[in-house]
Design an enzyme around this catalytic site. Structure first.
Site, PDB file in Angstrom:
ATOM      1  N   TYR A  96      -2.132  -1.428  10.399  1.00 24.00           N
ATOM      2  CA  TYR A  96      -2.060  -1.522   8.931  1.00 24.00           C
ATOM      3  C   TYR A  96      -0.720  -0.997   8.412  1.00 24.00           C
ATOM      4  O   TYR A  96      -0.053  -1.632   7.594  1.00 24.00           O
ATOM      5  CB  TYR A  96      -3.224  -0.718   8.335  1.00 24.00           C
ATOM      6  CG  TYR A  96      -3.452  -0.905   6.854  1.00 24.00           C
ATOM      7  CD1 TYR A  96      -4.132  -2.025   6.376  1.00 24.00           C
ATOM      8  CD2 TYR A  96      -3.022   0.051   5.929  1.00 24.00           C
ATOM      9  CE1 TYR A  96      -4.381  -2.190   5.010  1.00 24.00           C
ATOM     10  CE2 TYR A  96      -3.258  -0.111   4.570  1.00 24.00           C
ATOM     11  CZ  TYR A  96      -3.942  -1.223   4.112  1.00 24.00           C
ATOM     12  OH  TYR A  96      -4.175  -1.381   2.769  1.00 24.00           O
ATOM     13  N   SER A 145       0.879  -1.170   0.000  1.00 27.59           N
ATOM     14  CA  SER A 145       0.000   0.000   0.000  1.00 27.59           C
ATOM     15  C   SER A 145       0.916   1.219   0.000  1.00 27.59           C
ATOM     16  O   SER A 145       2.104   1.106   0.334  1.00 27.59           O
ATOM     17  CB  SER A 145      -0.841  -0.016   1.281  1.00 27.59           C
ATOM     18  OG  SER A 145      -1.415   1.246   1.541  1.00 27.59           O
TER      19      SER A 145
HETATM   20  P1  NAD Z   1     -11.708  -6.352  -0.181  1.00 31.73           P
HETATM   21  O1  NAD Z   1     -12.341  -6.238   1.153  1.00 31.73           O
HETATM   22  O2  NAD Z   1     -12.479  -5.942  -1.391  1.00 31.73           O
HETATM   23  O3  NAD Z   1     -11.183  -7.841  -0.426  1.00 31.73           O
HETATM   24  C1  NAD Z   1     -10.432  -8.525   0.532  1.00 31.73           C
HETATM   25  C2  NAD Z   1     -10.622 -10.019   0.341  1.00 31.73           C
HETATM   26  O4  NAD Z   1      -9.765 -10.685   1.284  1.00 31.73           O
HETATM   27  C3  NAD Z   1     -12.059 -10.485   0.635  1.00 31.73           C
HETATM   28  O5  NAD Z   1     -12.517 -11.324  -0.415  1.00 31.73           O
HETATM   29  C4  NAD Z   1     -11.919 -11.264   1.944  1.00 31.73           C
HETATM   30  O6  NAD Z   1     -12.844 -12.360   2.046  1.00 31.73           O
HETATM   31  C5  NAD Z   1     -10.485 -11.760   1.849  1.00 31.73           C
HETATM   32  N1  NAD Z   1      -9.930 -12.108   3.154  1.00 31.73           N
HETATM   33  C6  NAD Z   1     -10.010 -11.404   4.308  1.00 31.73           C
HETATM   34  N2  NAD Z   1      -9.417 -12.083   5.303  1.00 31.73           N
HETATM   35  C7  NAD Z   1      -8.948 -13.225   4.776  1.00 31.73           C
HETATM   36  C8  NAD Z   1      -8.221 -14.342   5.289  1.00 31.73           C
HETATM   37  N3  NAD Z   1      -7.896 -14.421   6.586  1.00 31.73           N
HETATM   38  N4  NAD Z   1      -7.886 -15.333   4.435  1.00 31.73           N
HETATM   39  C9  NAD Z   1      -8.226 -15.288   3.127  1.00 31.73           C
HETATM   40  N5  NAD Z   1      -8.918 -14.266   2.586  1.00 31.73           N
HETATM   41  C10 NAD Z   1      -9.265 -13.253   3.405  1.00 31.73           C
HETATM   42  O7  NAD Z   1     -10.357  -5.504  -0.042  1.00 31.73           O
HETATM   43  P2  NAD Z   1      -9.374  -4.845  -1.142  1.00 31.73           P
HETATM   44  O8  NAD Z   1      -9.527  -3.376  -1.030  1.00 31.73           O
HETATM   45  O9  NAD Z   1      -9.516  -5.502  -2.449  1.00 31.73           O
HETATM   46  O10 NAD Z   1      -7.969  -5.208  -0.480  1.00 31.73           O
HETATM   47  C11 NAD Z   1      -7.107  -6.210  -0.987  1.00 31.73           C
HETATM   48  C12 NAD Z   1      -5.683  -5.887  -0.561  1.00 31.73           C
HETATM   49  O11 NAD Z   1      -5.301  -4.636  -1.115  1.00 31.73           O
HETATM   50  C13 NAD Z   1      -5.482  -5.779   0.951  1.00 31.73           C
HETATM   51  O12 NAD Z   1      -4.249  -6.354   1.312  1.00 31.73           O
HETATM   52  C14 NAD Z   1      -5.434  -4.291   1.169  1.00 31.73           C
HETATM   53  O13 NAD Z   1      -4.707  -3.936   2.312  1.00 31.73           O
HETATM   54  C15 NAD Z   1      -4.749  -3.838  -0.095  1.00 31.73           C
HETATM   55  N6  NAD Z   1      -4.935  -2.430  -0.420  1.00 31.73           N
HETATM   56  C16 NAD Z   1      -6.175  -1.936  -0.608  1.00 31.73           C
HETATM   57  C17 NAD Z   1      -6.314  -0.590  -0.917  1.00 31.73           C
HETATM   58  C18 NAD Z   1      -7.659   0.027  -1.145  1.00 31.73           C
HETATM   59  O14 NAD Z   1      -7.708   1.250  -1.174  1.00 31.73           O
HETATM   60  N7  NAD Z   1      -8.717  -0.737  -1.326  1.00 31.73           N
HETATM   61  C19 NAD Z   1      -5.174   0.226  -1.035  1.00 31.73           C
HETATM   62  C20 NAD Z   1      -3.922  -0.325  -0.831  1.00 31.73           C
HETATM   63  C21 NAD Z   1      -3.813  -1.668  -0.528  1.00 31.73           C
END
Ligand code: NAD
Length: 260
Positions: free
Chosen positions: A155, A142
Site C-alpha cells: 500500500y 493517502s
Molecule cells: P471502500 O472499500 O469503501 O471502496 C472501494 C471501492 O473500490 C469499492 O466500491 C470496490 O468495489 C472498488 N474496487 C475495488 N477494486 C476495484 C477494481 N479492481 N476496479 C474497480 N473498482 C474496484 O474503500 P475506501 O476507503 O473508500 O477507499 C477508496 C480509496 O481511498 C482507496 O484508494 C484507498 O486506498 C483510499 N484511502 C482510503 C483511506 C481510508 O482510511 N478509508 C485513507 C486514505 C486513502
C-alpha cells in the site's frame, strides 16, 4: 465552484470515499460516472444521485483490466460527451508483515492502485486532449503517500508511486490544460478501514480500541477520523480549480497526522 456541464468519472465510486466524491461532484453540477467492480452497488449510487436531481451513469469497470477500462471510458464519452474530471480512487487494502506478504497479494495491490491509475489516466487523457478543453485528474493517495506504517508494504509503495505519476501527468498535460493532483486522506471510516481494525489488532497483538487510538489516530491533532465529506470537498475543490497554479501537488487531508 460550479461543475455545471462537466463530466466526472470516479473509480471505486460504489462505496466509501469514491461514492461521496461522486455525490459531491454531482451536487456541484457534474454528470458523474460511477465506475466500479461492483455494478449492483454502482447502479444504486447512480439511481440515488438521479433521484435527487443529478445526472449519473453506472459503469462496470475492473481498473486492472485494460479492455474494461477502455470500454468504460468509451461508454461514458459516448453517453455523456466527454471526460473533464477523472478521480482515480478504486483501492483495497491487504495488511501483513513483509515476511508473510504473499507475492500474489503484492501484485494485486499494485495492479489496483497503480495499473488502475495508469490505465484510467491513459484512456481519459486522450479525450481531455482531443476536445481541447483539458481536464483535472485526481488520484486518491493517502497519508501513506508520504508516511510509512508497519504491515503495509504494498500500500505504501503504491501510494508513494501515485505522487510520481501525478507529477509526470502534470508536466505532460500542462501545455494542454490537463492538471493532475493527489489527495491524501488520513484514516476514514469506510469498509476498507473497518476491515483492517481487527486484522491490525491481531497482527500487532493489541486491542481494536488500541488500533484506533494508538495506531490510526495517534498523530492527529484532535484524535478524529477524517470524513468522507472532508475528502470529497477537497476533490471537488481540485476538480473545479480554474488554473494550473495547482498541479503536480498532493493535498493532505488528515487532521494534522501528516504536515508537509
Ligand atoms: P471502500 O472499500 O469503501 O471502496 C472501494 C471501492 O473500490 C469499492 O466500491 C470496490 O468495489 C472498488 N474496487 C475495488 N477494486 C476495484 C477494481 N479492481 N476496479 C474497480 N473498482 C474496484 O474503500 P475506501 O476507503 O473508500 O477507499 C477508496 C480509496 O481511498 C482507496 O484508494 C484507498 O486506498 C483510499 N484511502 C482510503 C483511506 C481510508 O482510511 N478509508 C485513507 C486514505 C486513502
Amino acid at each position: 465552484m460550479s461543475l455545471q456541464g462537466k463530466v466526472a468519472l470516479v473509480t471505486g465510486a460504489a462505496s466509501g470515499i469514491g461514492e461521496q466524491c461522486a455525490r459531491k461532484l454531482a451536487a456541484d453540477g457534474a454528470a458523474v460516472v460511477i465506475a466500479d467492480l461492483n455494478l449492483v452497488n454502482a447502479q444504486k449510487v447512480a439511481d440515488d444521485i438521479v433521484a435527487s436531481g443529478g445526472k449519473a451513469l453506472a459503469v462496470a469497470m475492473d481498473v486492472t483490466n485494460e479492455d474494461a477500462v477502455n470500454a468504460g471510458i468509451e461508454e461514458a464519452v459516448a453517453k455523456l460527451g466527454s471526460i473533464d474530471v477523472l478521480v482515480s480512487n478504486a483501492g483495497i487494502q491487504i495488511v501483513n508483515p513483509i515476511e508473510d506478504y504473499a507475492f500474489a497479494d503484492w501484485k494485486k495491490m499494485l495492479a489496483i492502485h497503480l495499473d488502475g491509475a495508469f490505465l484510467t489516466t491513459k484512456a481519459a487523457i486522450k479525450h481531455m486532449y482531443a476536445d481541447g478543453k483539458g481536464g483535472s485528474i485526481i488520484y486518491m493517495g493517502s497519508v501513506h503517500s508520504h508516511e510509512a506504517s508497519k504491515l503495509k508494504s504494498a500500500y505504501v509503495t503504491a501510494k508513494h508511486g501515485l505522487l510520481g505519476l501525478a507529477r509526470v501527468v502534470a508536466k505532460e498535460g500542462g501545455s494542454r490544460g490537463v492538471r493532475a493532483n493527489v489527495v491524501c486522506p488520513g484514516f476514514v471510516r469506510t469498509p476498507l478501514v473497518d476491515k483492517q481494525i481487527p486484522e491490525q489488532a491481531k497482527a500487532l497483538g493489541i486491542s481494536e480500541a488500541q488500533v484506533v487510538k494508538d495506531v490510526m489516530l495517534k498523530e492527529t491533532v484532535d484524535g478524529e477520523f477524517t470524513t468522507i465529506d472532508d475528502v470529497a470537498n477537497t476533490v471537488a475543490f481540485l476538480a473545479g480549480f480554474g488554473s494550473a497554479a495547482l498541479t503536480g501537488q498532493s493535498i493532505v487531508v488528515s487532521h494534522g497526522w501528516f504536515m508537509q
